[in-house]
Enzyme design. Structure first.
Site, PDB file in Angstrom:
ATOM      1  CB  SER A 141      32.835  43.312  44.226  1.00 39.11           C
ATOM      2  OG  SER A 141      33.525  43.500  43.011  1.00 39.11           O
TER       3      SER A 141
ATOM      4  CE  LYS B  33      36.076  41.166  42.457  1.00 42.67           C
ATOM      5  NZ  LYS B  33      35.119  41.501  41.394  1.00 42.67           N
TER       6      LYS B  33
END
Length: 233
Positions: free
Chosen positions: A154, A192
């Site tokens: 991701s 993230k």
């Protein structure tokens, strides 16, 4: 001679590359320059490329390379903040080795604290399993540091791939745009990009296949900030 918008865009791209190691997305450029559509960004990018200030690299997401800067930006611009992750390439170690070798003098050993998800969050960070050797310049500055192995894709558009080892500086504070280790609801850890929006925290992926996840600020604890990356083959 660049127009003000062209100069503003070049400055924004330069600062983001210095901070994150990758250029901003077209949506981020549009918002930063307060434009209504991405078509205006495309025109500005084309103009900068034609004037030799940037180069677009084919077949790579968000691949914009700054070739040169105007004299005014080199002499008058304020120092950039943040940190560009430095990638160190090494050979893959034997599975029984207790450290990943890095061919650089002045290396230091950091604890490998388990795996971190760059995708759907996984179990919280494990206890120390072994050590990883990293160049000393990666851990300059204050605070404790540790290493984690990345699982998932991701964050691939930020240059972080499945199997990479990330070097993390321990901190519970983060600025918008930082890539952090976030502990979600005390049991899921993920890597993230951090964004605070009022009383909410958004954890953004760097891969369009993954949605941004938004939590209450009491559901997310920052455990550290990305400062380096080691890639093995």
């Amino acid at each position: 001679m660049l127009t003000k918008k062209q100069l503003d865009l070049l400055d924004f791209i330069h600062r983001r590359v210095q901070r994150d190691g990758v250029p901003p997305s077209f949506d981020e450029m549009k918002d930063a320059l307060d434009l209504r559509s991405k078509s205006g960004i495309h025109r500005l990018i084309t103009a900068l490329e034609e004037r030799g200030f940037i180069r677009r690299l084919a077949h790579r997401a968000r691949a914009i390379e700054i070739v040169k800067l105007p004299d005014a930006m080199q002499t008058n611009s304020a120092p950039t903040t943040g940190f560009t992750p430095r990638v160190i390439e090494g050979s893959r170690p034997d599975q029984h080795a207790n450290a990943i070798p890095v061919e650089e003098a002045g290396s230091v050993n950091l604890p490998m604290m388990g795996r971190i998800a760059a995708g759907v969050p996984i179990e919280a960070i494990n206890q120390q399993s072994h050590n990883v050797s990293v160049p000393g310049h990666m851990v300059s500055g204050s605070g404790e540091h540790y290493a984690l192995e990345v699982r998932g894709d991701s964050m691939k558009d930020a240059g972080i791939n499945d199997g990479d080892v990330v070097v993390i500086r321990e901190t519970n504070a983060a600025d918008n745009g930082d890539i952090v280790v976030a502990l979600v609801e005390d049991h899921e850890a993920t890597l993230k990009r951090f964004r605070r929006k009022g009383s909410a925290i958004a954890l953004e992926a760097a891969n369009p296949a993954y949605e941004t996840r938004v939590f209450r600020d009491d559901q997310v604890k920052v455990q550290g900030r990305l400062v380096g990356l080691i890639r093995t083959y």
